[in-house]
Design a protein around this motif. Structure first.
Motif, PDB file in Angstrom:
ATOM      1  N   PRO A 227       0.815  -1.219   0.000  1.00  0.00           N
ATOM      2  CA  PRO A 227       0.000   0.000   0.000  1.00  0.00           C
ATOM      3  C   PRO A 227       0.847   1.267   0.000  1.00  0.00           C
ATOM      4  CG  PRO A 227      -0.012  -1.034   2.166  1.00  0.00           C
ATOM      5  CD  PRO A 227       0.632  -2.004   1.235  1.00  0.00           C
ATOM      6  N   ILE A 228       0.361   2.273  -0.687  1.00  0.00           N
ATOM      7  CA  ILE A 228       1.004   3.582  -0.713  1.00  0.00           C
ATOM      8  C   ILE A 228       0.360   4.422   0.380  1.00  0.00           C
ATOM      9  CG2 ILE A 228       1.376   5.669  -2.081  1.00  0.00           C
ATOM     10  CD1 ILE A 228       1.308   3.869  -4.558  1.00  0.00           C
ATOM     11  N   ASP A 229       1.101   4.657   1.459  1.00  0.00           N
ATOM     12  CA  ASP A 229       0.505   5.311   2.624  1.00  0.00           C
ATOM     13  C   ASP A 229       1.113   6.671   2.923  1.00  0.00           C
ATOM     14  OD1 ASP A 229       2.948   4.410   3.438  1.00  0.00           O
ATOM     15  OD2 ASP A 229       2.200   3.071   5.003  1.00  0.00           O
ATOM     16  N   CYS A 230       2.071   7.121   2.117  1.00  0.00           N
ATOM     17  CA  CYS A 230       2.579   8.480   2.260  1.00  0.00           C
ATOM     18  C   CYS A 230       3.221   8.881   0.948  1.00  0.00           C
ATOM     19  CB  CYS A 230       3.550   8.607   3.427  1.00  0.00           C
ATOM     20  SG  CYS A 230       5.262   8.235   3.027  1.00  0.00           S
ATOM     21  N   TYR A 231       3.304  10.188   0.718  1.00  0.00           N
ATOM     22  CA  TYR A 231       3.895  10.693  -0.517  1.00  0.00           C
ATOM     23  C   TYR A 231       5.251  11.352  -0.287  1.00  0.00           C
ATOM     24  CZ  TYR A 231      -1.021  10.279  -1.833  1.00  0.00           C
ATOM     25  OH  TYR A 231      -2.289   9.814  -2.038  1.00  0.00           O
ATOM     26  N   GLU A 232       5.562  11.676   0.954  1.00  0.00           N
ATOM     27  CA  GLU A 232       6.742  12.479   1.227  1.00  0.00           C
ATOM     28  C   GLU A 232       8.035  11.719   1.019  1.00  0.00           C
ATOM     29  OE1 GLU A 232       8.346  15.553   4.676  1.00  0.00           O
ATOM     30  OE2 GLU A 232       6.790  14.100   5.164  1.00  0.00           O
ATOM     31  N   TYR A 233       8.064  10.441   1.393  1.00  0.00           N
ATOM     32  CA  TYR A 233       9.297   9.657   1.357  1.00  0.00           C
ATOM     33  C   TYR A 233       8.951   8.226   0.990  1.00  0.00           C
ATOM     34  CZ  TYR A 233      13.399   7.140   3.163  1.00  0.00           C
ATOM     35  OH  TYR A 233      14.501   6.322   3.305  1.00  0.00           O
ATOM     36  N   GLY A 234       9.549   7.736  -0.052  1.00  0.00           N
ATOM     37  CA  GLY A 234       9.243   6.352  -0.365  1.00  0.00           C
ATOM     38  C   GLY A 234       9.932   5.887  -1.633  1.00  0.00           C
ATOM     39  N   TYR A 235       9.681   4.699  -1.912  1.00  0.00           N
ATOM     40  CA  TYR A 235       9.112   3.607  -1.121  1.00  0.00           C
ATOM     41  C   TYR A 235      10.170   2.534  -1.061  1.00  0.00           C
ATOM     42  CZ  TYR A 235       4.707   5.981  -1.818  1.00  0.00           C
ATOM     43  OH  TYR A 235       3.710   6.920  -1.820  1.00  0.00           O
ATOM     44  N   TRP A 236      10.577   2.155   0.120  1.00  0.00           N
ATOM     45  CA  TRP A 236      11.676   1.201   0.261  1.00  0.00           C
ATOM     46  C   TRP A 236      11.365  -0.127  -0.402  1.00  0.00           C
ATOM     47  CZ3 TRP A 236      10.190  -3.252   2.450  1.00  0.00           C
ATOM     48  CH2 TRP A 236       9.053  -3.219   3.279  1.00  0.00           C
TER      49      TRP A 236
END
Length: 401
Positions: A227-236
Motif C-alpha cells: 500500500p502507498i501510505d505516504c507521498y513524502e518519502y518512499g518507497y523502500w
C-alpha cells in the motif's frame, strides 16, 4: 597519473557508516588511517545520494533500551542537535567533519580501490596477507599505493576482499547446511534486491506530472500487498534485481529501478486513485540504488539464524544486533504473490563475535557492514546501518589495538 605512496597502520576501503566508524575508532586509539570512499560524500546508503534512514537493534523504537551507543550514537545525537530538520546534506557534512577533524585520518574521496598486492610469503599460520592496495582518483589524476599493517573491507560489495582472494559467498544457503528453518530447501545464487528512493513535496496549488515514455506502468491491483501510505518519502519496497547479479548487473538494475520508481509516482499522480496527491510534486529521485546484498565474506565463525534467534552471547562478542530477520523476495515488485518483506520477530538482542568480522584465509583483513560472515538468513538482521556502524567501531578498535 601522479603516483603517490602512503604507509599507515590501517586502511579502510568504503566510507559508509561501517567504514566511517572503523576509521574514527582506529584514529582515536592512536592509529594512522587511510579511509577510501568511491563517492564524493560519506555515509553510503545513509548519504544524500541514497537517503535511507538509519535503523538498528531498537527496531524503530519498538525495543526500548536497545539503541546503539558508541560512535553511531555520537553522530545521531549531534545530528539531532544541529540538523533538527533532518536534511540529508547536513548529515553528509557532519560525517565529513567528524572524519576531517581526526588528525590521524587521511581521507580519499572519489577514489576507487582497483586491486591489491599480497605479501610474497605466507604468515606463520599459512595464510596470505595484504601488503598494499591500489587506489585511483581520476578527478585529481592520482594513483595511490597504500601500505598498511591491517586492512578493512567496508565497501559493501567486498571489492578489496575479492581482490585479495578472501573466501566469500553469494546467495542463499540451503536449510540443511546450517540447520536454518527459514532457509530454502535448495541453495541458490539469489540475494535481496536494491531500491531507488524518491521524495515529494506538497505545494499550495496542483502540480502535474508528465511521465517519461520509458517508465513502468502500474495498476491498482499491483499495490494490494504494497500500500502507498505516504507521498513524502518512499518507497523502500520498490525493490528489484536480487534475481540478477547485484554487482555485475548493476547498470541493468539501476535503470529498471528508475523505471519502477517513476512508474509508481506516475500511478500516484495520474491514475485517479489518489486525488489527495494533486498538490504533491516529485522533488528528488535517487540516481544510485540502495543495495542490500552481494558478497558475504567467511570468517572463522559464520553467524546463523540459530545464533540470532537464541540471543547467543559469544565469548568474543564485540557488537550486537536486534533488527528483525527481515527477508525480502529477490525479484521485489515482480514477486506479486509474495509480500514485500517478512519480518520475523526475534525475542532477544544477540551478540556479534569478532570472529565474524575478519577473514578466515587472509591474515590481516577485517570487514564490517553488510558483507560480514553470516548466512543469508542471519544477514537479514545484521545488514542494517546502525548495527553495521557498531561493527565498524569494533574492527577499528581491534585494528588499533
Amino acid at each position: 597519473m601522479q603516483k603517490k605512496a602512503l604507509s599507515v597502520d590501517f586502511c579502510v576501503i568504503g566510507g559508509g557508516l561501517s567504514g566511517v566508524c572503523a576509521a574514527i575508532a582506529a584514529a582515536r586509539h592512536g592509529a594512522k588511517v587511510v579511509l577510501v570512499q568511491d563517492r564524493s560524500v560519506l555515509g553510503g546508503n545513509a548519504s544524500s545520494e541514497i537517503k535511507m534512514h538509519v535503523v538498528g537493534a531498537d527496531c524503530h523504537g519498538m525495543r526500548p533500551g536497545a539503541r546503539e551507543t558508541g560512535l553511531i550514537e555520537e553522530l545521531r545525537l549531534e545530528d539531532a542537535a544541529r540538523n533538527p530538520h533532518r536534511a540529508f546534506s547536513n548529515w553528509d557534512l557532519l560525517l565529513y567533519e567528524k572524519v576531517m577533524e581526526e588528525p590521524g585520518i587521511t581521507l580519499l574521496l572519489g577514489a576507487i580501490c582497483t586491486g591489491c598486492q599480497m605479501e610474497e610469503q605466507p604468515t606463520a599460520t599459512g595464510q596470505r596477507a595484504i601488503r598494499s592496495v591500489q587506489v585511483v582518483r581520476h578527478a585529481t589524476e592520482e594513483e595511490f599505493e597504500v601500505a598498511a599493517r591491517h586492512f578493512a573491507d567496508c565497501s559493501g560489495d567486498g571489492v578489496l576482499g575479492a581482490a585479495a582472494g578472501a573466501d566469500f559467498r553469494i546467495g542463499r544457503e540451503s536449510r540443511e547446511e546450517f540447520g536454518e528453518a527459514k532457509a530454502l530447501d535448495t541453495a541458490d545464487a539469489q540475494t535481496l534486491g536494491c531500491s531507488i528512493l524518491f521524495t515529494a513535496r506538497k505545494f499550495d496549488t496542483p502540480q502535474p506530472f508528465l511521465s517519461p515514455a520509458w517508465i513502468r506502468r502500474f495498476k491498482k491491483e499491483d499495490f494490494a500487498r504494497r500500500p502507498i501510505d505516504c507521498y513524502e518519502y518512499g518507497y523502500w519496497w520498490a525493490e528489484w534485481g536480487g534475481q540478477l547479479d547485484t554487482i555485475r548487473d548493476g547498470e541493468v538494475i539501476r535503470h529498471e529501478l528508475l523505471r519502477i520508481a517513476l512508474g509508481i509516482w506516475d500511478y500516484v499522480k495520474n491514475s485517479g486513485d489518489h486525488p489527495d496527491a494533486a498538490n504533491w510534486a516529485l522533488d528528488w529521485i535517487g540516481a544510485i540504488p540502495g543495495k542490500r546484498e552481494s558478497r558475504r565474506f567467511l570468517g572463522p565463525c559464520v553467524l546463523t539464524e540459530g545464533d540470532i534467534e537464541s540471543g547467543r552471547v559469544f565469548d568474543d562478542q564485540v557488537a550486537y544486533g536486534g533488527w528483525w530477520l527481515d527477508l525480502h523476495p529477490p525479484s521485489g515488485v515482480d514477486a506479486v504473490e509474495e509480500p514485500p518483506c517478512v519480518q520475523h520477530h526475534i525475542p532477544h538482542l544477540y551478540s556479534i563475535p569478532l570472529r565474524a568480522l575478519y577473514s578466515r584465509n587472509v591474515a590481516n583483513l577485517f570487514f564490517a557492514g553488510r558483507n560480514i560472515s553470516a548466512t543469508h538468513v542471519a544477514f537479514a538482521s545484521t545488514r542494517v546501518m546502525a548495527t553495521c556502524a557498531v561493527m565498524g567501531q569494533a574492527i577499528g578498535t581491534a585494528a588499533a589495538l
